[in-house]
Design a protein around this motif. Structure first.
Motif, short mmCIF file in Angstrom:
data_model
loop_
_atom_site.label_atom_id
_atom_site.label_comp_id
_atom_site.label_asym_id
_atom_site.label_seq_id
_atom_site.Cartn_x
_atom_site.Cartn_y
_atom_site.Cartn_z
N GLN A 171 -60.26 25.55 -41.10
CA GLN A 171 -61.11 24.53 -41.69
C GLN A 171 -60.29 23.58 -42.57
OE1 GLN A 171 -64.32 23.79 -41.15
NE2 GLN A 171 -64.45 25.37 -39.59
N ALA A 172 -59.35 24.14 -43.33
CA ALA A 172 -58.51 23.31 -44.20
C ALA A 172 -57.63 22.38 -43.37
CB ALA A 172 -57.64 24.20 -45.09
N ASP A 173 -57.05 22.89 -42.29
CA ASP A 173 -56.23 22.05 -41.42
C ASP A 173 -57.05 20.94 -40.79
OD1 ASP A 173 -53.99 23.54 -41.99
OD2 ASP A 173 -54.07 24.76 -40.16
N ALA A 174 -58.26 21.27 -40.34
CA ALA A 174 -59.14 20.27 -39.71
C ALA A 174 -59.54 19.20 -40.72
CB ALA A 174 -60.36 20.94 -39.12
N ALA A 175 -59.87 19.63 -41.95
CA ALA A 175 -60.26 18.68 -42.99
C ALA A 175 -59.09 17.76 -43.35
CB ALA A 175 -60.75 19.43 -44.23
N ALA A 177 -56.53 16.94 -41.43
CA ALA A 177 -56.31 16.01 -40.32
C ALA A 177 -57.31 14.87 -40.33
CB ALA A 177 -56.37 16.77 -39.00
N GLN A 178 -58.59 15.18 -40.61
CA GLN A 178 -59.61 14.14 -40.66
C GLN A 178 -59.37 13.19 -41.82
OE1 GLN A 178 -63.65 15.60 -40.61
NE2 GLN A 178 -64.53 13.59 -41.01
N ALA A 179 -58.96 13.75 -42.97
CA ALA A 179 -58.69 12.91 -44.14
C ALA A 179 -57.52 11.96 -43.87
CB ALA A 179 -58.39 13.78 -45.35
N VAL A 180 -56.50 12.46 -43.19
CA VAL A 180 -55.35 11.62 -42.85
C VAL A 180 -55.77 10.49 -41.91
CG1 VAL A 180 -53.17 11.60 -41.58
CG2 VAL A 180 -53.63 13.40 -43.25
N THR A 181 -56.60 10.83 -40.91
CA THR A 181 -57.08 9.82 -39.97
C THR A 181 -57.95 8.78 -40.66
OG1 THR A 181 -57.07 11.44 -38.17
CG2 THR A 181 -58.40 9.46 -37.86
N THR A 182 -58.79 9.23 -41.57
CA THR A 182 -59.70 8.33 -42.28
C THR A 182 -58.96 7.35 -43.18
OG1 THR A 182 -61.48 9.97 -42.25
CG2 THR A 182 -61.64 8.20 -43.89
N SER A 183 -57.98 7.89 -43.91
CA SER A 183 -57.31 7.09 -44.94
C SER A 183 -56.05 6.39 -44.44
CB SER A 183 -56.95 7.97 -46.13
OG SER A 183 -55.98 8.95 -45.75
N GLY A 184 -55.42 6.93 -43.40
CA GLY A 184 -54.16 6.38 -42.95
C GLY A 184 -52.99 6.79 -43.80
N ARG A 185 -53.23 7.69 -44.74
CA ARG A 185 -52.14 8.16 -45.60
C ARG A 185 -51.54 9.43 -45.01
NH1 ARG A 185 -52.72 8.24 -51.75
NH2 ARG A 185 -54.22 9.95 -51.43
N SER A 186 -50.40 9.84 -45.56
CA SER A 186 -49.72 11.03 -45.06
C SER A 186 -50.40 12.29 -45.60
CB SER A 186 -48.26 11.02 -45.51
OG SER A 186 -48.17 11.25 -46.92
#
Length: 243
Positions: A171-175, A177-186
């Protein structure tokens, strides 16, 4: 909070007991969870005010129970603001392994769900011991998602979420990955934002940190949303302010 500040805790306790449906309920149990936050995140003046509010109610029908991590016991015992509360401490050891089936089966029974014997055995084996109880609780939450009364928790779903040890990690890895996709940050930048929600005291001990949402940028709030959706972070309302 305003009511307690104005009338005092004793008046509030009396009102709650007066509203009890039967005369037998003439005692009130007040549970204060994660009490270490009072020791690590609250200024001395607010700790003193907390003690002033509680002290008059200690001799009445209310009983106060505070839970905190044992490494903060020395701070509780030496706090000059809280020392007059006359605290008594009780140590709770990690749950015995043989009690884990009860932890799994009884909540499921109360929720009207069935848990097969094979799954219970697998949950116990993968948990290992009572010190991993938070991981077990999280895995059970994921396992029961979408299952209503009369339903059954399945081994297939358990394997899918990654088991006790893997549920949180997946769940942490999925969250993340989604946060990175949403924000465009590393990922590293997202993790640095998450670390605003944790504080470490002078002895290197971590504890949760409550941050008002208004203090966070819109970009950081968007990054936190995937973690909130997966119940890795919690939000609440404190005095009308989202935290």
């Amino acid at each position: 909070h305003a009511r307690v500040a104005e009338d005092g805790l004793v008046a509030l306790v009396d009102e709650l007991l007066h509203a009890a449906p039967t005369p037998r309920r003439r005692r009130l149990l007040v549970v204060i969870d994660q009490f270490e936050q009072l020791l690590t995140q609250t200024p001395a003046g607010q700790r003193e005010r907390f003690a002033e509010l509680i002290r008059p109610a200690l001799d009445g029908p209310a009983q106060f129970v505070a839970t905190f991590r044992p490494e903060f016991l020395d701070q509780l015992l030496t706090s000059s603001e809280l020392i007059g509360l006359g605290t008594r401490t009780f140590t709770l050891r990690p749950l015995l392994t043989e009690m884990l089936p009860l932890v799994i089966e009884e909540p499921a029974r109360l929720a009207g769900m069935e848990v097969g014997e094979e799954l219970v055995g697998r949950l116990v084996a993968d948990t290992g011991g009572g010190e991993a109880l938070p991981l077990l609780a999280y895995a059970l939450t994921q396992l029961a998602e979408g299952v209503g009364r009369g339903g059954q928790l399945s081994m297939a779903r358990y394997e899918d979420i990654g088991g006790v040890q893997g549920a949180l990690t997946r769940q942490a890895d999925a969250a993340l990955a989604q946060a990175v996709t949403t924000s465009g940050r590393s990922p590293e930048q997202v993790v640095r934002g998450l670390l605003r929600l944790v504080t470490v005291d002078e002895r290197g001990r971590p504890t949760r940190w409550r941050v008002p949402m208004v203090e966070l940028s819109a970009a950081l709030t968007a990054e936190l949303d995937p973690f909130v959706a997966r119940r890795l972070l919690t939000t609440d309302i404190d005095n009308g302010v989202a935290v």
